[in-house]
Motif scaffolding. Structure first.
Motif, PDB file in Angstrom:
ATOM      1  N   GLU A 292      14.884   0.176   5.177  1.00 27.78           N
ATOM      2  CA  GLU A 292      13.943  -0.484   4.281  1.00 27.78           C
ATOM      3  C   GLU A 292      13.036  -1.474   4.995  1.00 27.78           C
ATOM      4  N   LYS A 293      13.588  -2.216   5.972  1.00 28.72           N
ATOM      5  CA  LYS A 293      12.772  -3.239   6.629  1.00 28.72           C
ATOM      6  C   LYS A 293      11.577  -2.630   7.353  1.00 28.72           C
ATOM      7  N   ILE A 295      10.287   0.636   6.470  1.00 28.60           N
ATOM      8  CA  ILE A 295       9.507   1.397   5.487  1.00 28.60           C
ATOM      9  C   ILE A 295       8.554   0.496   4.708  1.00 28.60           C
ATOM     10  N   ARG A 296       8.993  -0.712   4.365  1.00 32.61           N
ATOM     11  CA  ARG A 296       8.151  -1.607   3.577  1.00 32.61           C
ATOM     12  C   ARG A 296       7.003  -2.206   4.383  1.00 32.61           C
ATOM     13  N   GLN A 297       6.992  -1.994   5.689  1.00 31.78           N
ATOM     14  CA  GLN A 297       5.935  -2.564   6.531  1.00 31.78           C
ATOM     15  C   GLN A 297       4.912  -1.540   6.998  1.00 31.78           C
ATOM     16  N   TYR A 298       5.097  -0.264   6.632  1.00 34.10           N
ATOM     17  CA  TYR A 298       4.111   0.743   7.019  1.00 34.10           C
ATOM     18  C   TYR A 298       2.756   0.403   6.405  1.00 34.10           C
ATOM     19  N   LEU A 320       6.011   4.051  -2.659  1.00 33.17           N
ATOM     20  CA  LEU A 320       5.791   2.616  -2.441  1.00 33.17           C
ATOM     21  C   LEU A 320       4.309   2.320  -2.187  1.00 33.17           C
ATOM     22  N   TYR A 322       2.182   0.411  -3.430  1.00 32.50           N
ATOM     23  CA  TYR A 322       1.673  -0.960  -3.492  1.00 32.50           C
ATOM     24  C   TYR A 322       1.637  -1.646  -2.139  1.00 32.50           C
ATOM     25  N   ARG A 323       2.316  -1.073  -1.122  1.00 36.04           N
ATOM     26  CA  ARG A 323       2.291  -1.676   0.220  1.00 36.04           C
ATOM     27  C   ARG A 323       0.896  -1.625   0.825  1.00 36.04           C
ATOM     28  N   THR A 324       0.122  -0.630   0.402  1.00 38.17           N
ATOM     29  CA  THR A 324      -1.118  -0.296   1.094  1.00 38.17           C
ATOM     30  C   THR A 324      -2.329  -0.990   0.481  1.00 38.17           C
ATOM     31  N   ASN A 333      -0.185  -4.927   3.462  1.00 34.39           N
ATOM     32  CA  ASN A 333       0.200  -5.298   4.825  1.00 34.39           C
ATOM     33  C   ASN A 333      -1.004  -5.288   5.757  1.00 34.39           C
TER      34      ASN A 333
END
Length: 465
Positions: A292-293, A295-298, A320, A322-324, A333
């Protein structure tokens, strides 16, 4: 009568008047007054050639300019340094030229499941090659992939420093400096006489501030870094993330960095079915374990698969999102665009066509021919081939100091013989003297290598003019 431009829509006077009336203004000049400050407006006449209004004449003019170029189809090329001439199977061009891929390069989250399946298949194929769990939708190029991987490491660790090899690709180093200059300090680690990372220097520069240790394997200068596990262990010992830039063309014969300690593997997918076409096309990949640590930072899209209500049928969608910057611009990010979906599909076609055996044969062919070139050039008095004396993949350094000629002089002489010589390293790596980086891919035959050797023998001896 006002001029109607053949290539500019809505330039007919009647159409322009209708548009101006709808805007409530009397001239295009009024638009400029509101948008561009007077002190920024150019009032003179630009020094440009007269326009060519005929499409036929324009086509002839451009073709005449292009005919002044010398292409790799006419000349033998030993240029690489980040953009490589590999063989492109015809099916790659056939598929990426189809309208449903070429003109609709990225599918929406709620539609175009065929497109999203194609992206998912690309991720699956590349994940198998790099032996990692998660692959991103491509970044603009390999340089952005490296820079984004380092930004991922900075966010994950909360630290403010990255260590990079002094031998890395100078263009990618420039990108990394731009991406990281406001959030991290960048330190270069020296190299040994064999070109490898100086482990003593690395240890002395590692600290509690180090977010990531990065190295290329194979390196920009061609040698294979044999100390991968040791470098990763040192990075992990300091609490840092190990990031490795890997050439995808090498992974059929070289071990994946994932298996000697890399936490993030990244690079360019240009070798996978893309023509060199004046410096492109390029697209970058980032690969990690399914944690997860990471994947959430891609920074870019991730594509997933899920079962549907119908047993045995599946759907594909972004995960996911919303990360982008597409999903949440103010909280993303990083910013990314959607320019490279077509290259993901091209790479998928290439990998599916080649298969594991094809990728192995590709790597073996490059290894054999690179070693053959080193062997032949090492026999020539007046130059030094493979100055680091290391194992190489695809590229190696040739130094011309013994003969007293510059790389520019040698390359100019080679051009007269129908050969593109190696990339001049004298500006980026002055400590290496008059050295050039020579590239041998599977498209360079043994006969062409012998022609290069004969040409260089003449040039360094003073016989070749």
């Amino acid at each position: 009568m006002s001029f109607v431009h053949p290539y500019m829509p809505n330039s007919a006077p009647a159409v322009q008047k209708e548009m101006l009336d709808a805007l409530g203004i009397d001239s295009i000049e009024a638009l400029y007054r509101d948008i561009i400050p007077e002190h920024l407006r150019f009032r003179g006449k630009m020094n440009l050639p007269e326009p060519i209004h005929s499409e036929f004449e324009l086509k002839k003019h451009v073709e005449g300019i292009l005919q002044r170029n010398a292409t790799c189809g006419e000349f033998i090329s030993f240029l690489g340094a980040g953009c490589y001439r590999h063989f492109v199977p015809a099916v790659c061009d056939e598929i990426n030229g189809r309208a449903e891929f070429l003109t609709a390069y990225v599918g929406d989250t709620y539609s175009d499941h065929g497109k999203m399946q194609a992206f998912f298949e690309y991720c699956s194929l590349l994940a198998e090659l790099v032996d990692m769990d998660v692959i991103n939708y491509p970044t603009y190029d390999g340089g952005q992939a490296v820079a984004s991987s380092l930004r991922m490491a900075l966010r994950i660790t909360g630290r403010g420093e990255v260590l990079l090899p002094a031998t890395m690709n100078p263009e990618i180093l420039s990108q990394v400096r731009d991406y990281c200059k406001h959030v991290a300090a960048i330190k270069l680690v020296n190299y040994t006489g064999e070109g490898k990372l100086d482990l003593a220097d690395l240890e002395s520069k590692l600290s509690g501030r180090t977010a990531a240790v990065f190295f290329e394997n194979p390196s920009y200068l061609g040698f294979i870094e044999m100390q991968g596990q040791r470098i990763a262990d040192l990075a992990h010992g300091a609490g840092a993330i190990c990031v490795v830039g890997a050439d995808v063309a090498s992974l059929g014969v070289l071990e994946s960095p994932a298996n000697y300690g890399a936490d993030i593997v990244c690079g360019d997918i240009q070798p996978l079915g893309m023509h060199i076409q004046f410096g492109g096309g390029h697209a970058g990949y980032i690969a990690t374990r399914q944690e997860e640590k990471y994947i959430r930072q891609y920074p870019t899209y991730l594509y997933g698969i899920a079962p549907t209500e119908t047993e045995g049928e599946y759907g594909w969608a972004r995960a996911l999102n919303y990360r982008t910057s597409h999903g949440s611009r103010e909280k993303a990010n990083e910013y990314f665009g959607t320019a490279n979906g077509l290259w993901a599909i091209t790479a998928a076609v290439y990998l599916a066509t080649m298969g594991p055996q094809g990728m192995r044969e590709l790597g073996e062919t490059i290894l054999y021919r690179t070693n053959y070139a080193i062997q032949l050039l090492s026999e020539i008095e007046g130059l030094r081939a493979n100055v680091f004396g290391a194992a190489n993949f695809q590229e190696f350094i040739v130094n011309f100091d013994p003969c007293g000629k510059t790389v520019a002089e040698v390359n100019k002489a080679l051009l007269r013989k129908g050969i593109f010589g190696g990339k001049d390293l004298s500006k980026d790596f002055p400590a290496l003297g008059q050295s050039a980086l020579y590239c041998i891919t599977e498209t360079v035959s043994a006969a062409e290598i012998r022609l290069l050797a004969a040409a260089l023998r003449e040039i360094v001896s003073g016989e070749g003019k």
